[in-house]
Design a protein around this motif. Structure first.
Motif, PDB file in Angstrom:
ATOM      1  N   LEU A  27      35.203 -33.587  -0.888  1.00 22.53           N
ATOM      2  CA  LEU A  27      36.323 -34.288  -0.712  1.00 22.53           C
ATOM      3  C   LEU A  27      37.606 -33.506  -1.091  1.00 22.53           C
ATOM      4  O   LEU A  27      37.625 -33.338  -2.371  1.00 22.53           O
ATOM      5  CB  LEU A  27      36.517 -35.679  -0.991  1.00 22.53           C
ATOM      6  N   ASN A  28      38.323 -32.819  -0.246  1.00 19.20           N
ATOM      7  CA  ASN A  28      39.568 -32.099  -0.779  1.00 19.20           C
ATOM      8  C   ASN A  28      40.763 -32.832  -0.635  1.00 19.20           C
ATOM      9  O   ASN A  28      41.129 -33.502   0.413  1.00 19.20           O
ATOM     10  CB  ASN A  28      39.828 -30.708   0.041  1.00 19.20           C
ATOM     11  N   ALA A  29      41.679 -33.024  -1.601  1.00 16.18           N
ATOM     12  CA  ALA A  29      42.814 -33.857  -1.807  1.00 16.18           C
ATOM     13  C   ALA A  29      43.799 -33.607  -0.598  1.00 16.18           C
ATOM     14  O   ALA A  29      44.441 -34.220   0.107  1.00 16.18           O
ATOM     15  CB  ALA A  29      43.320 -33.751  -3.140  1.00 16.18           C
ATOM     16  N   THR A  30      43.720 -32.030  -0.281  1.00 14.94           N
ATOM     17  CA  THR A  30      44.751 -31.827   0.434  1.00 14.94           C
ATOM     18  C   THR A  30      44.348 -32.332   2.013  1.00 14.94           C
ATOM     19  O   THR A  30      45.191 -32.084   2.958  1.00 14.94           O
ATOM     20  CB  THR A  30      44.609 -30.051   0.703  1.00 14.94           C
ATOM     21  N   ASP A  31      43.102 -32.749   2.278  1.00 13.17           N
ATOM     22  CA  ASP A  31      42.743 -33.060   3.718  1.00 13.17           C
ATOM     23  C   ASP A  31      43.209 -34.549   4.010  1.00 13.17           C
ATOM     24  O   ASP A  31      43.254 -34.873   4.975  1.00 13.17           O
ATOM     25  CB  ASP A  31      41.090 -33.326   3.628  1.00 13.17           C
ATOM     26  N   PHE A  32      43.920 -35.207   2.846  1.00 16.58           N
ATOM     27  CA  PHE A  32      44.169 -36.578   3.014  1.00 16.58           C
ATOM     28  C   PHE A  32      45.860 -36.725   2.796  1.00 16.58           C
ATOM     29  O   PHE A  32      46.370 -37.893   2.489  1.00 16.58           O
ATOM     30  CB  PHE A  32      43.533 -37.547   1.926  1.00 16.58           C
ATOM     31  N   ALA A  33      46.250 -35.907   3.074  1.00 19.61           N
ATOM     32  CA  ALA A  33      47.979 -35.774   3.088  1.00 19.61           C
ATOM     33  C   ALA A  33      48.517 -36.603   4.105  1.00 19.61           C
ATOM     34  O   ALA A  33      48.125 -36.655   5.149  1.00 19.61           O
ATOM     35  CB  ALA A  33      48.537 -34.358   3.189  1.00 19.61           C
ATOM     36  N   GLY A  34      49.471 -37.619   3.507  1.00 15.04           N
ATOM     37  CA  GLY A  34      50.017 -38.484   4.232  1.00 15.04           C
ATOM     38  C   GLY A  34      49.264 -39.980   4.563  1.00 15.04           C
ATOM     39  O   GLY A  34      49.820 -40.786   5.019  1.00 15.04           O
ATOM     40  N   SER A  35      47.843 -40.117   4.366  1.00 11.63           N
ATOM     41  CA  SER A  35      47.343 -41.279   4.768  1.00 11.63           C
ATOM     42  C   SER A  35      47.386 -42.192   3.468  1.00 11.63           C
ATOM     43  O   SER A  35      46.404 -42.237   2.439  1.00 11.63           O
ATOM     44  CB  SER A  35      46.034 -40.890   4.840  1.00 11.63           C
ATOM     45  N   GLU A  36      48.519 -42.880   3.395  1.00  9.90           N
ATOM     46  CA  GLU A  36      49.110 -43.866   2.067  1.00  9.90           C
ATOM     47  C   GLU A  36      47.930 -44.787   1.770  1.00  9.90           C
ATOM     48  O   GLU A  36      48.269 -45.913   2.430  1.00  9.90           O
ATOM     49  CB  GLU A  36      50.289 -44.108   2.223  1.00  9.90           C
ATOM     50  N   THR A  37      47.010 -44.732   1.169  1.00 13.32           N
ATOM     51  CA  THR A  37      45.913 -45.628   0.804  1.00 13.32           C
ATOM     52  C   THR A  37      45.128 -45.077  -0.443  1.00 13.32           C
ATOM     53  O   THR A  37      45.231 -44.181  -0.848  1.00 13.32           O
ATOM     54  CB  THR A  37      45.056 -45.653   2.082  1.00 13.32           C
ATOM     55  N   ALA A  38      44.728 -46.535  -0.738  1.00 12.46           N
ATOM     56  CA  ALA A  38      43.744 -46.171  -2.205  1.00 12.46           C
ATOM     57  C   ALA A  38      42.440 -46.026  -1.921  1.00 12.46           C
ATOM     58  O   ALA A  38      41.661 -46.168  -2.671  1.00 12.46           O
ATOM     59  CB  ALA A  38      44.251 -47.268  -3.172  1.00 12.46           C
ATOM     60  N   THR A  39      42.146 -45.905  -0.460  1.00 11.48           N
ATOM     61  CA  THR A  39      40.772 -45.798   0.033  1.00 11.48           C
ATOM     62  C   THR A  39      40.732 -44.786   0.958  1.00 11.48           C
ATOM     63  O   THR A  39      41.632 -44.671   1.777  1.00 11.48           O
ATOM     64  CB  THR A  39      40.218 -47.116   0.325  1.00 11.48           C
ATOM     65  N   VAL A  40      39.789 -43.560   0.730  1.00  6.97           N
ATOM     66  CA  VAL A  40      39.576 -42.778   1.794  1.00  6.97           C
ATOM     67  C   VAL A  40      38.064 -42.645   2.177  1.00  6.97           C
ATOM     68  O   VAL A  40      37.240 -42.828   1.090  1.00  6.97           O
ATOM     69  CB  VAL A  40      40.059 -41.440   1.490  1.00  6.97           C
ATOM     70  N   ILE A  87      28.337 -36.109  -8.985  1.00  8.73           N
ATOM     71  CA  ILE A  87      29.575 -35.988  -8.690  1.00  8.73           C
ATOM     72  C   ILE A  87      30.385 -34.970  -9.554  1.00  8.73           C
ATOM     73  O   ILE A  87      30.149 -35.126 -10.656  1.00  8.73           O
ATOM     74  CB  ILE A  87      30.200 -37.379  -8.988  1.00  8.73           C
ATOM     75  N   VAL A  88      31.200 -34.113  -9.017  1.00  8.41           N
ATOM     76  CA  VAL A  88      31.742 -33.206  -9.751  1.00  8.41           C
ATOM     77  C   VAL A  88      33.245 -33.206  -9.573  1.00  8.41           C
ATOM     78  O   VAL A  88      33.665 -33.215  -8.087  1.00  8.41           O
ATOM     79  CB  VAL A  88      31.359 -31.814  -9.474  1.00  8.41           C
ATOM     80  N   PHE A  89      34.204 -33.579 -10.524  1.00  7.05           N
ATOM     81  CA  PHE A  89      35.661 -33.498 -10.275  1.00  7.05           C
ATOM     82  C   PHE A  89      35.899 -32.211 -10.829  1.00  7.05           C
ATOM     83  O   PHE A  89      35.831 -31.640 -11.713  1.00  7.05           O
ATOM     84  CB  PHE A  89      36.125 -34.661 -11.234  1.00  7.05           C
ATOM     85  N   THR A 138      41.564 -32.136  -7.861  1.00 12.62           N
ATOM     86  CA  THR A 138      41.918 -31.478  -6.484  1.00 12.62           C
ATOM     87  C   THR A 138      40.856 -31.517  -5.631  1.00 12.62           C
ATOM     88  O   THR A 138      40.879 -31.686  -4.247  1.00 12.62           O
ATOM     89  CB  THR A 138      42.139 -29.886  -6.888  1.00 12.62           C
ATOM     90  N   THR A 139      39.570 -31.715  -6.221  1.00  7.27           N
ATOM     91  CA  THR A 139      38.429 -31.832  -5.216  1.00  7.27           C
ATOM     92  C   THR A 139      37.223 -32.833  -5.978  1.00  7.27           C
ATOM     93  O   THR A 139      37.279 -32.837  -7.163  1.00  7.27           O
ATOM     94  CB  THR A 139      37.321 -30.607  -4.857  1.00  7.27           C
ATOM     95  N   ILE A 140      36.776 -33.540  -5.227  1.00 10.08           N
ATOM     96  CA  ILE A 140      35.463 -34.169  -5.498  1.00 10.08           C
ATOM     97  C   ILE A 140      34.340 -34.142  -4.900  1.00 10.08           C
ATOM     98  O   ILE A 140      34.557 -34.191  -3.604  1.00 10.08           O
ATOM     99  CB  ILE A 140      36.136 -35.907  -5.559  1.00 10.08           C
ATOM    100  N   GLU A 141      33.198 -33.388  -5.525  1.00  8.22           N
ATOM    101  CA  GLU A 141      32.197 -33.211  -4.867  1.00  8.22           C
ATOM    102  C   GLU A 141      31.048 -33.986  -5.009  1.00  8.22           C
ATOM    103  O   GLU A 141      30.619 -34.252  -6.362  1.00  8.22           O
ATOM    104  CB  GLU A 141      31.977 -31.527  -5.291  1.00  8.22           C
ATOM    105  N   VAL A 142      30.499 -34.290  -3.958  1.00 11.11           N
ATOM    106  CA  VAL A 142      29.533 -35.797  -3.972  1.00 11.11           C
ATOM    107  C   VAL A 142      28.098 -35.005  -3.401  1.00 11.11           C
ATOM    108  O   VAL A 142      28.072 -34.630  -2.264  1.00 11.11           O
ATOM    109  CB  VAL A 142      29.658 -37.009  -3.443  1.00 11.11           C
ATOM    110  N   THR A 143      27.064 -34.977  -4.213  1.00  8.62           N
ATOM    111  CA  THR A 143      25.717 -34.629  -3.758  1.00  8.62           C
ATOM    112  C   THR A 143      25.000 -35.883  -3.439  1.00  8.62           C
ATOM    113  O   THR A 143      24.848 -37.034  -4.314  1.00  8.62           O
ATOM    114  CB  THR A 143      24.886 -33.828  -5.058  1.00  8.62           C
TER     115      THR A 143
END
Length: 432
Positions: A27-40, A87-89, A138-143
């Motif tokens: 999950l890249n933070a840049t992919d969620f620009a503008g979706s004003e929410t605390a859940t994605v 999970i890698v931050f 900047t990224t959260i990588e989930v295996t």
């Protein structure tokens, strides 16, 4: 025959449903620009931020640059496509500093190094608390790859305090340790000169200044996941600085300003090889004081060294301050350059290099810089000298007894009505 086929089909279906999708979802933070929410949500992975104890509300997952988890927020990472095994931050800062992965509270399976925080285990959802500061990833990588269904229990390793600030010369109160796992727990200190830990997890300060990280770990077994937690001990003394009227070569000084019924003192510029310059940020105390007591772990003093033409000013990081004649910010270098130091009757000093003299608070700013002329609302600095005689050295410390804390032989905390073998302050007793 039909009955046999039915059972075969059901067995195959159960086999398919009992295994998880295996793969890595980034999950890249840049992919969620503008979706004003605390859940994605992405590819079956959901990130949710709860306010928790934060005074700033819930963080955000939508600013287009980083996932932001404010201090006190709880981040939940959950999966509908299989259990999470890793999970890698990747964060914007290192370790325990602001916005780094070390700001997450220590928990089972979590560790960090540099700008990367890693959790490993097997769970459908994992919760992280931003304990010491805000986390920016900047990224959260989930295996995903763990078996779907019941998971092993948390090891539950926990110190009652994740950090302990201890002033030398006072009584050291050891944090308590608890666990849920039935596996053996191993304790280790990375600096036994500052703090030690025994086999039961009882921490003791040695009386020496410094930092020690106490780590508790346990192995995975049939019922519990592997566990890990830490407690960091900061042992310090209070450095005393007193207002000075003159300068003596070789002494350490705080650069101080007094304005608006407050006393401000400067902190060194954090060195950056690409940008070796900056204003001196300040800390403050209320009132106009003639003495300051600062934790020895805060390296805010400047050493004034005798050189031809005056004094060189060296910060606690070993860099010398000087002015380039073009900017009001201090330049940092390895060469000692002379400042002239002229005391005034009101207790301030005119401290000049290359035609620029140190001033505090240009306009509304709360920093120290240097200019060729007096600035708006700025005041000249004072110098507070380190009082060596007031330092506390070689003080032996004691551990405050935790007489009311009992554990069973599995290391679990128990009450006074528990029957059987209990451990109190590292010793075993039979409680009837």
């Amino acid at each position: 025959m039909i009955k046999t086929l039915r059972y075969t089909f059901m067995a195959m279906l159960m086999l398919v449903c009992s295994t998880a999708f295996a793969g890595v979802i980034t999950l890249n933070a840049t992919d969620f620009a503008g979706s004003e929410t605390a859940t994605v949500t992405q590819d079956g992975i959901t990130l949710t931020i709860d306010k928790g104890t934060s005074t700033s509300g819930a963080g955000n997952l939508y600013n287009g640059q980083q996932f932001r988890i404010y201090k006190g927020n709880i981040l939940t990472v959950s999966s509908t496509v299989g259990n999470i095994t890793k999970i890698v931050f990747t964060c914007t800062a290192n370790n325990e500093v602001k916005w780094g992965p070390g700001c997450f509270a220590a928990q089972d399976g979590y560790s960090y190094e540099g700008k990367v925080g890693t959790w490993a285990g097997n769970a459908a959802e994992v919760k992280f608390t931003a304990e010491s500061n805000q986390v920016r990833a900047t990224t959260i990588e989930v295996t995903v790859g763990g078996e779907v269904g019941p998971t092993k229990k948390s090891a539950g390793l926990k110190f009652s305090e994740s950090t302990v600030d201890y002033e030398l010369g006072t009584t050291f109160t050891a944090p308590t340790f608890t666990k849920a796992t039935t596996a053996a727990v191993k304790f280790v200190s990375d600096n036994e000169e500052v703090a030690t830990v025994n086999a039961e997890g009882v921490i003791a300060a040695t009386g020496k200044e410094g930092k020690a990280v106490i780590t508790a770990t346990s192995e995975e077994n049939k019922e519990y996941n592997a566990g890990k937690t830490t407690c960091t001990v900061y042992a310090y003394r209070m450095n005393v600085y007193k207002k000075a009227n003159t300068v003596e070569a070789g002494k350490q000084y705080l650069i101080v300003a007094q304005r608006d019924n407050k006393t401000y003192y400067a902190a060194p510029v954090k060195y950056n090889a690409e940008k070796p310059y900056g204003y001196l940020n300040s800390f403050k105390v209320d009132g106009i004081v003639d003495e300051l007591k600062i934790k020895s772990s805060y390296k805010n003093a400047f050493t004034f060294e005798a050189v031809a033409g005056g004094y060189a000013i060296k910060d606690a990081n070993g860099y010398y301050l000087y002015m380039d004649g073009k900017h009001a910010s201090f330049q940092l270098g390895n060469e000692a350059k002379a400042w002239t130091v002229e005391p005034a009757e009101n207790g301030t000093f005119t401290i000049t290099n290359n035609g620029q003299f140190i001033q505090y608070g240009n306009g509304t700013f709360t920093t120290f810089g240097a200019w060729t002329e007096a600035q708006d609302k700025a005041v000249k600095p004072m110098l507070f000298v380190f009082d060596e005689a007031a330092g506390i050295n070689g003080v032996q410390t004691t551990v405050k007894p935790q007489s009311n804390v009992r554990y069973n032989i599995a290391g679990q905390r128990v009450g006074a009505d528990y029957k059987g073998i209990v451990i109190i302050n590292g010793k075993k007793y039979l409680q009837k």
